[in-house]
Design a protein around this motif. Structure first.
Motif, PDB file in Angstrom:
ATOM      1  N   GLY A  11       0.784  -1.227   0.000  1.00  0.00           N
ATOM      2  CA  GLY A  11       0.000   0.000   0.000  1.00  0.00           C
ATOM      3  C   GLY A  11       0.814   1.275   0.000  1.00  0.00           C
ATOM      4  N   VAL A  12       2.143   1.156   0.000  1.00  0.00           N
ATOM      5  CA  VAL A  12       3.027   2.327  -0.010  1.00  0.00           C
ATOM      6  C   VAL A  12       3.636   2.469  -1.395  1.00  0.00           C
ATOM      7  CG1 VAL A  12       5.122   3.337   0.956  1.00  0.00           C
ATOM      8  CG2 VAL A  12       3.525   2.113   2.450  1.00  0.00           C
ATOM      9  N   GLY A  13       3.518   3.647  -1.982  1.00  0.00           N
ATOM     10  CA  GLY A  13       4.068   3.895  -3.304  1.00  0.00           C
ATOM     11  C   GLY A  13       5.559   4.150  -3.270  1.00  0.00           C
ATOM     12  N   PHE A  14       6.169   4.130  -4.448  1.00  0.00           N
ATOM     13  CA  PHE A  14       7.611   4.342  -4.533  1.00  0.00           C
ATOM     14  C   PHE A  14       8.028   5.716  -4.014  1.00  0.00           C
ATOM     15  CE2 PHE A  14       7.437   1.033  -8.021  1.00  0.00           C
ATOM     16  CZ  PHE A  14       8.149   0.086  -7.310  1.00  0.00           C
ATOM     17  N   GLU A  15       7.211   6.738  -4.264  1.00  0.00           N
ATOM     18  CA  GLU A  15       7.590   8.080  -3.826  1.00  0.00           C
ATOM     19  C   GLU A  15       7.632   8.174  -2.311  1.00  0.00           C
ATOM     20  OE1 GLU A  15       4.820  10.668  -5.734  1.00  0.00           O
ATOM     21  OE2 GLU A  15       5.529  10.184  -7.754  1.00  0.00           O
ATOM     22  N   GLU A  16       6.613   7.649  -1.649  1.00  0.00           N
ATOM     23  CA  GLU A  16       6.605   7.670  -0.189  1.00  0.00           C
ATOM     24  C   GLU A  16       7.740   6.824   0.372  1.00  0.00           C
ATOM     25  OE1 GLU A  16       3.549   6.799   3.562  1.00  0.00           O
ATOM     26  OE2 GLU A  16       2.924   6.370   1.500  1.00  0.00           O
ATOM     27  N   ALA A  17       7.979   5.658  -0.246  1.00  0.00           N
ATOM     28  CA  ALA A  17       9.048   4.779   0.230  1.00  0.00           C
ATOM     29  C   ALA A  17      10.418   5.447   0.092  1.00  0.00           C
ATOM     30  CB  ALA A  17       9.021   3.460  -0.538  1.00  0.00           C
ATOM     31  N   ALA A  18      10.650   6.132  -1.022  1.00  0.00           N
ATOM     32  CA  ALA A  18      11.944   6.786  -1.236  1.00  0.00           C
ATOM     33  C   ALA A  18      12.150   7.974  -0.309  1.00  0.00           C
ATOM     34  CB  ALA A  18      12.065   7.236  -2.691  1.00  0.00           C
TER      35      ALA A  18
ATOM     36  N   ARG B 247      12.648  -2.219   8.647  1.00  0.00           N
ATOM     37  CA  ARG B 247      11.661  -3.303   8.612  1.00  0.00           C
ATOM     38  C   ARG B 247      10.501  -3.015   9.577  1.00  0.00           C
ATOM     39  NH1 ARG B 247      14.786  -7.136  10.182  1.00  0.00           N
ATOM     40  NH2 ARG B 247      15.634  -7.413   8.083  1.00  0.00           N
ATOM     41  N   GLN B 248      10.833  -2.584  10.800  1.00  0.00           N
ATOM     42  CA  GLN B 248       9.791  -2.285  11.771  1.00  0.00           C
ATOM     43  C   GLN B 248       8.937  -1.109  11.315  1.00  0.00           C
ATOM     44  OE1 GLN B 248       8.764  -3.599  15.185  1.00  0.00           O
ATOM     45  NE2 GLN B 248       7.184  -2.481  14.073  1.00  0.00           N
ATOM     46  N   CYS B 249       9.569  -0.071  10.816  1.00  0.00           N
ATOM     47  CA  CYS B 249       8.808   1.087  10.332  1.00  0.00           C
ATOM     48  C   CYS B 249       7.938   0.695   9.147  1.00  0.00           C
ATOM     49  CB  CYS B 249       9.759   2.215   9.945  1.00  0.00           C
ATOM     50  SG  CYS B 249      10.581   3.002  11.356  1.00  0.00           S
ATOM     51  N   GLY B 250       8.417  -0.242   8.333  1.00  0.00           N
ATOM     52  CA  GLY B 250       7.622  -0.718   7.215  1.00  0.00           C
ATOM     53  C   GLY B 250       6.328  -1.359   7.673  1.00  0.00           C
ATOM     54  N   GLU B 251       6.372  -2.089   8.777  1.00  0.00           N
ATOM     55  CA  GLU B 251       5.150  -2.692   9.318  1.00  0.00           C
ATOM     56  C   GLU B 251       4.163  -1.616   9.744  1.00  0.00           C
ATOM     57  OE1 GLU B 251       6.186  -5.380  12.426  1.00  0.00           O
ATOM     58  OE2 GLU B 251       7.496  -6.617  11.150  1.00  0.00           O
ATOM     59  N   TRP B 252       4.663  -0.555  10.361  1.00  0.00           N
ATOM     60  CA  TRP B 252       3.778   0.525  10.780  1.00  0.00           C
ATOM     61  C   TRP B 252       3.210   1.276   9.577  1.00  0.00           C
ATOM     62  CZ3 TRP B 252       7.855   2.411  14.800  1.00  0.00           C
ATOM     63  CH2 TRP B 252       7.838   1.568  15.907  1.00  0.00           C
ATOM     64  N   LEU B 253       4.035   1.480   8.560  1.00  0.00           N
ATOM     65  CA  LEU B 253       3.537   2.129   7.348  1.00  0.00           C
ATOM     66  C   LEU B 253       2.442   1.287   6.694  1.00  0.00           C
ATOM     67  CD1 LEU B 253       6.911   3.365   5.830  1.00  0.00           C
ATOM     68  CD2 LEU B 253       4.982   4.847   6.402  1.00  0.00           C
ATOM     69  N   GLU B 254       2.648  -0.011   6.681  1.00  0.00           N
ATOM     70  CA  GLU B 254       1.669  -0.907   6.061  1.00  0.00           C
ATOM     71  C   GLU B 254       0.330  -0.846   6.792  1.00  0.00           C
ATOM     72  OE1 GLU B 254       1.569  -5.653   5.218  1.00  0.00           O
ATOM     73  OE2 GLU B 254       3.353  -4.524   4.576  1.00  0.00           O
ATOM     74  N   ARG B 255       0.379  -0.706   8.122  1.00  0.00           N
ATOM     75  CA  ARG B 255      -0.854  -0.608   8.911  1.00  0.00           C
ATOM     76  C   ARG B 255      -1.357   0.820   8.993  1.00  0.00           C
ATOM     77  NH1 ARG B 255       2.085  -4.234  12.584  1.00  0.00           N
ATOM     78  NH2 ARG B 255       2.376  -2.480  14.037  1.00  0.00           N
ATOM     79  N   ARG B 256      -0.643   1.738   8.358  1.00  0.00           N
ATOM     80  CA  ARG B 256      -0.969   3.168   8.352  1.00  0.00           C
ATOM     81  C   ARG B 256      -0.946   3.765   9.754  1.00  0.00           C
ATOM     82  NH1 ARG B 256       0.885   4.177   3.958  1.00  0.00           N
ATOM     83  NH2 ARG B 256      -0.101   6.235   3.900  1.00  0.00           N
ATOM     84  N   GLU B 257      -0.131   3.186  10.611  1.00  0.00           N
ATOM     85  CA  GLU B 257       0.122   3.761  11.921  1.00  0.00           C
ATOM     86  C   GLU B 257       1.254   4.789  11.850  1.00  0.00           C
ATOM     87  OE1 GLU B 257      -1.057  -0.360  14.299  1.00  0.00           O
ATOM     88  OE2 GLU B 257       1.018   0.365  14.324  1.00  0.00           O
TER      89      GLU B 257
END
Length: 331
Positions: free
Chosen positions: A118-125, A287-297
Motif C-alpha cells: 500500500g506504499v508507493g515508490f515516492e513515499e518509500a523513497a 523493517r519495523q517502520c515498514g510494518e507501521w507504514l503498512e498498517r498506516r500507523e
C-alpha cells in the motif's frame, strides 16, 4: 543510463543530467534495482556544496542516499528477493557507492527491504534516512518510554516548535504546537513531566522535558541559540539529542548542573565507517517502520516531487529552508 551527477563542489548548478554506464551485479549477493524514486535530503545539499565524504572519491558522482524501485536482476546467491519485487533502502550517495539520482543501482540484498504493501515508490523513497534518524534519536539516544515527554524542534512529536510549521504539527500526531519563542519555551516546557530514571519505577526526578531532538535544517531559526535555550527546559537527568553541530562557545554550566545527557545522531556513520552490525540494525529499523507504514500507523509526508532532471530545483528549495515534508525525485 540517465543520472543526475555532481560535477564539482558548489551550488545547485553543478548538478547535471548525463548518460553514464549502467551498473552491473558484481557479487553473488547483489541485486540490481530499476529506481523509480529517490529521496532528497539536506545531507545531499551539504555533500554537493562541500564535497564528497570519502577522501579520494572521484567526480562526477551520483548523490542521493534514499531510493526505491523494482528488482530487475539478482545475483546467484540472492535469497531474499526475486525479479519484480519492490524494495526501498538507504545506500550510497556520499561519493563511494553510487547514489540514487539515477535510473539503476546495484546493492547487496541485505541492505534493502520490501516496500510495505500500500506504499508507493515516492513515499518509500522519502522515508529511510529520516525514519532511521528519528528512531536512533528518540529510541536510541533519548530512550523514550511511555508517559514521557519529548520536544522536537522544527518537526513533529509529542511537543514541537517551529515558527513556520507548528500548525501542521497537530495533523502529524503532535499533542501540542508551540511558536518557539525562547521565553515561552521554558515556561511551557517546565510544566511537563520529569525524566524517569532506570530502575526508579514511576518516581519523578524534577520537572521539565524528558528529551529533546533537534531535526535538520528545515526551519532556519533552529540553531545554536535554540540549543542553548533548550538546556533549562530539559528535566534533571534528561537527554538532549542533536543531529547537527550545536555550535561553538556554548555555556554548558546548566547542562552539567542538571546532569543532562547530550548526544549526537548521524545515521550515516555506519556507511561512512563500514560498521556492518550497525547497518544491519538500521535495516531492522526500516523493517519495523515498514510494518507501521503498512498498517498506516505511520505516515511519511511527501511535500513535492520533481523529475530527475530538476534535482537542482529540489536542492534550491531545501536550501531556502521552507520545506514542510519531504522532497522526492521521480525517475
Amino acid at each position: 543510463m540517465k543520472a543526475m551527477v555532481m560535477t564539482a563542489a558548489g551550488g545547485p548548478e553543478v548538478l547535471e543530467l548525463r548518460e553514464i554506464p549502467e551498473p552491473a551485479i558484481a557479487r553473488p549477493t547483489e541485486i540490481k534495482v530499476r529506481l523509480r524514486a529517490a529521496g532528497v535530503n539536506p545531507v545531499d545539499t551539504k555533500v554537493r556544496s562541500r564535497g564528497l565524504f570519502f577522501p579520494g572519491a572521484g567526480l562526477p558522482a551520483v548523490l542521493g542516499c534514499d531510493g526505491a524501485g523494482e528488482v530487475v536482476a539478482v545475483g546467484p546467491q540472492v535469497t531474499r528477493f526475486r525479479v519484480g519485487d519492490a524494495v526501498w533502502f538507504c545506500n550510497g550517495g556520499l561519493g563511494r557507492e553510487q547514489g540514487n539520482y539515477a535510473e539503476y543501482t546495484v546493492l547487496d540484498e541485505w541492505l534493502a527491504e520490501r516496500v510495505p504493501a500500500g506504499v508507493g515508490f515516492e513515499e518509500a523513497a522519502a522515508a529511510p534516512l529520516v525514519l532511521i534518524t528519528a528512531w536512533e534519536a528518540l529510541c536510541g539516544r533519548c530512550c523514550l518510554q511511555e508517559g514521557q515527554t519529548v520536544l522536537v524542534h522544527a518537526g513533529a512529536g509529542a511537543w514541537a516548535t517551529s515558527r513556520s510549521s507548528w500548525r501542521a504539527c497537530g495533523a502529524r500526531g503532535c499533542d501540542h504546537g508551540e511558536l518557539g519563542r525562547e521565553g515561552g519555551l521554558r515556561a511551557r516546557a517546565r510544566g511537563g513531566g520529569g525524566h524517569r530514571l532506570p530502575g526508579a519505577g514511576r518516581r519523578r526526578c524534577g520537572q521539565g522535558l524528558d528529551g529533546w531532538a533537534r531535526r535538520g535544517r528545515g526551519v532556519r531559526h533552529v540553531g545554536p541559540a535554540v540549543f542553548q535555550a533548550s538546556i533549562p527546559a530539559v528535566a534533571h537527568y534528561g537527554r538532549l539529542v542533536t543531529i547537527l553541530d550545536p555550535g561553538p562557545n556554548l555555556d554548558w554550566k546548566e547542562a552539567r548542573l542538571h546532569n543532562l545527557n547530550v548526544s549526537f545522531v548521524l545515521m550515516l556513520t555506519p556507511q561512512l565507517f563500514d560498521l556492518h552490525d550497525a547497518r544491519g540494525a538500521q535495516v531492522d529499523i526500516l523493517r519495523q517502520c515498514g510494518e507501521w507504514l503498512e498498517r498506516r500507523e505511520l505516515r511519511v509526508e511527501v511535500a513535492q516531487t520533481f523529475p530527475l532532471a530538476q534535482a537542482a530545483d529540489a536542492h534550491r528549495l531545501i536550501e531556502a529552508g521552507h520545506v514542510q515534508g519531504k522532497l522526492v525525485l521521480t525517475v
